[in-house]
Write a protein that holds these residues in place. Structure first.
Motif, PDB file in Angstrom:
ATOM      1  N   TYR A  49     -68.183-105.911   4.820  1.00 43.99           N
ATOM      2  CA  TYR A  49     -67.332-106.728   5.686  1.00 43.99           C
ATOM      3  C   TYR A  49     -68.172-107.505   6.692  1.00 43.99           C
ATOM      4  N   HIS A  50     -69.173-106.854   7.259  1.00 47.21           N
ATOM      5  CA  HIS A  50     -70.073-107.523   8.191  1.00 47.21           C
ATOM      6  C   HIS A  50     -70.794-108.685   7.511  1.00 47.21           C
ATOM      7  N   GLY A  51     -71.201-108.470   6.249  1.00 51.52           N
ATOM      8  CA  GLY A  51     -71.826-109.559   5.504  1.00 51.52           C
ATOM      9  C   GLY A  51     -70.898-110.751   5.371  1.00 51.52           C
ATOM     10  N   ALA A  52     -69.616-110.476   5.097  1.00 52.31           N
ATOM     11  CA  ALA A  52     -68.646-111.562   4.942  1.00 52.31           C
ATOM     12  C   ALA A  52     -68.334-112.238   6.274  1.00 52.31           C
ATOM     13  N   VAL A  53     -68.178-111.445   7.329  1.00 49.45           N
ATOM     14  CA  VAL A  53     -67.920-112.012   8.658  1.00 49.45           C
ATOM     15  C   VAL A  53     -69.122-112.839   9.119  1.00 49.45           C
ATOM     16  N   SER A  54     -70.330-112.279   8.911  1.00 52.78           N
ATOM     17  CA  SER A  54     -71.537-112.996   9.323  1.00 52.78           C
ATOM     18  C   SER A  54     -71.697-114.308   8.570  1.00 52.78           C
ATOM     19  N   ALA A  55     -71.227-114.350   7.338  1.00 53.58           N
ATOM     20  CA  ALA A  55     -71.308-115.568   6.540  1.00 53.58           C
ATOM     21  C   ALA A  55     -70.219-116.577   6.904  1.00 53.58           C
ATOM     22  N   GLY A  56     -69.324-116.182   7.783  1.00 56.45           N
ATOM     23  CA  GLY A  56     -68.283-117.112   8.223  1.00 56.45           C
ATOM     24  C   GLY A  56     -67.137-117.272   7.254  1.00 56.45           C
ATOM     25  N   VAL A  57     -66.873-116.264   6.434  1.00 54.86           N
ATOM     26  CA  VAL A  57     -65.763-116.365   5.485  1.00 54.86           C
ATOM     27  C   VAL A  57     -64.442-116.485   6.236  1.00 54.86           C
ATOM     28  N   ARG A  58     -63.619-117.417   5.799  1.00 57.21           N
ATOM     29  CA  ARG A  58     -62.305-117.618   6.397  1.00 57.21           C
ATOM     30  C   ARG A  58     -61.347-118.072   5.292  1.00 57.21           C
TER      31      ARG A  58
END
Length: 407
Positions: free
Chosen positions: A185-194
């Motif tokens: 999840y942190h990887g996805a949040v850090s990548a700016g997934v929206r």
């Protein structure tokens, strides 16, 4: 006094289940324990009876001999357990509580912890900020692939499940809260997934699959997962991801173009780390900067790169002298030209684990299904390590006390 058994790293390629000391509320001397941590009193800690503890890809790096981990190190940083003893300074956590343990050890008192950066706590590892259970150069805190383990700073760190019966019904999902679900999840949040994002995830191991599922939870329109093992790619497809077999295809941009009708994604996640291999005809050769360079190539200008994949400062098995100290040939000029944002480092688990717990309990998150959670006994842990190292598309969950319903 009860006994205690644990999974122990013995030499590159081998782990054993051995008898170890039953934990108390003091950090004792042992393999990998920093001398400055020996004798550290932990009246703020608890002793847990392990309910589930998972094998992680980060453990495999040590077992393969790709770190400076010492023989005799007790493994395991993904821990879920029942509190059976509390220290005199523990006020809110009680005996009988069923809890998830963040893999980062954090004091709750230093500047980093107060700023929610619990992955770089300044007080638990004399070598550098950041610590973890059962891991090389992380202070020497004893690992949790065992029957019992001591956990310090219990009131601050532990995530108590609100209902034990409900938690045991979803324990294969909840066991992922200690590491891989927050890490993905942190990887996805850090990548700016929206909502609406197109996302590329490098690696279809458990963290990559967790990152892919997390991107879906965050509203991504298309999640593309790349790997070289077809079994793992099939697992990614099982919950709606597109896939690219990097052993068969060297040009990632062309493969993404076939899926999206454009050769770039909005954002990308590196769930592979320093043991990366080349793509296509070069897949037989290790090339540790491959993933970082490839995700810069395929991420749009202004995009973000989440990098939960592990990179180390000491790798005795690296392909060259520079890589042995973590110096990689990264095309930083390309990242600069495309104005990319890079986010690296351990995951601050406590920033996410409560929200993810609620997503699991509500049925919204199906992380055990996504990563193919597979129960094994403590005695079968060495075989689990071998199977996982061979590329099995499974997240092995150890059940030391036969407490989980196998049906």
């Amino acid at each position: 006094m009860a006994g205690n058994r644990a999974v122990v790293f013995t030499k590159p390629g081998e782990v054993e289940v051995q008898d170890i000391q039953y934990p108390d509320l003091v950090l004792r001397d042992g393999p990998g324990v920093n001398p400055l941590n020996v004798g550290r009193k932990c009246n703020h800690g608890v002793v847990l009876k392990i309910v589930t503890t998972n094998i992680c890809g980060s453990d495999q790096h040590m077992v393969r001999g790709r770190t400076t981990a010492p023989s005799g190190l007790v493994l395991g940083h993904e821990i879920t357990g029942e509190v059976i003893e509390t220290g005199s300074d523990v006020e809110f956590i009680k005996k009988g509580d069923l809890v998830s343990v963040p893999f980062n050890i954090a004091c709750g008192r230093c500047r980093s912890c107060k700023e929610r950066d619990t992955h770089i706590c300044e007080n638990v590892n004399p070598d550098r900020p950041g610590s973890a259970y059962g891991y090389v150069d992380m202070g020497g805190w004893v690992g949790g692939q065992s029957e019992y383990v001591m956990v310090p700073y219990a009131d601050f760190q532990l995530l108590k499940f609100p209902d034990k019966d409900q938690a045991m019904e979803k324990i294969l999902d909840l066991t992922m809260l200690s590491d891989i679900f927050p890490t993905g999840y942190h990887g996805a949040v850090s990548a700016g997934v929206r909502p609406g994002s197109t996302v590329y995830v490098a690696g279809a191991g458990p963290v990559g699959l967790a990152a892919a599922h997390s991107a879906q939870l965050l509203g991504a329109s298309t999640v593309i997962v790349g790997d070289m093992i077809e079994e793992r790619l099939a697992q990614a497809r099982s919950f709606g991801c597109e896939t690219v077999n990097l052993k068969e295809h060297s040009n990632l941009g062309e493969q993404i173009d076939q899926i999206l009708r454009a050769p770039e994604v909005d954002c990308a996640i590196d769930a592979v780390g320093f043991e990366a291999r080349g793509h296509g005809d070069d897949s037989g050769h290790e090339a540790p900067a491959t993933v970082l360079n490839s995700i810069m190539n395929v991420t749009r200008a202004g995009g973000r790169l989440g990098i939960p994949g592990l990179y180390v400062t000491g790798d005795p098995g690296a392909v060259d002298d520079e890589a042995k100290e973590g110096t990689l040939k990264i095309r930083l000029g390309l990242g600069w030209a495309k104005a990319h944002t890079f986010v690296t480092g351990q995951t601050p688990v406590m920033r996410y684990h409560r929200d993810l717990m609620m997503s699991i309990l509500s049925g919204r998150a199906q992380i055990a299904k996504a990563v193919n959670a597979t129960l094994i006994s403590l005695d079968n842990a060495p075989e689990g390590y071998r199977e996982f190292d061979g590329g099995a598309s499974k997240k092995f969950v150890i059940d030391p006390h036969n407490m989980v319903n196998y049906s």
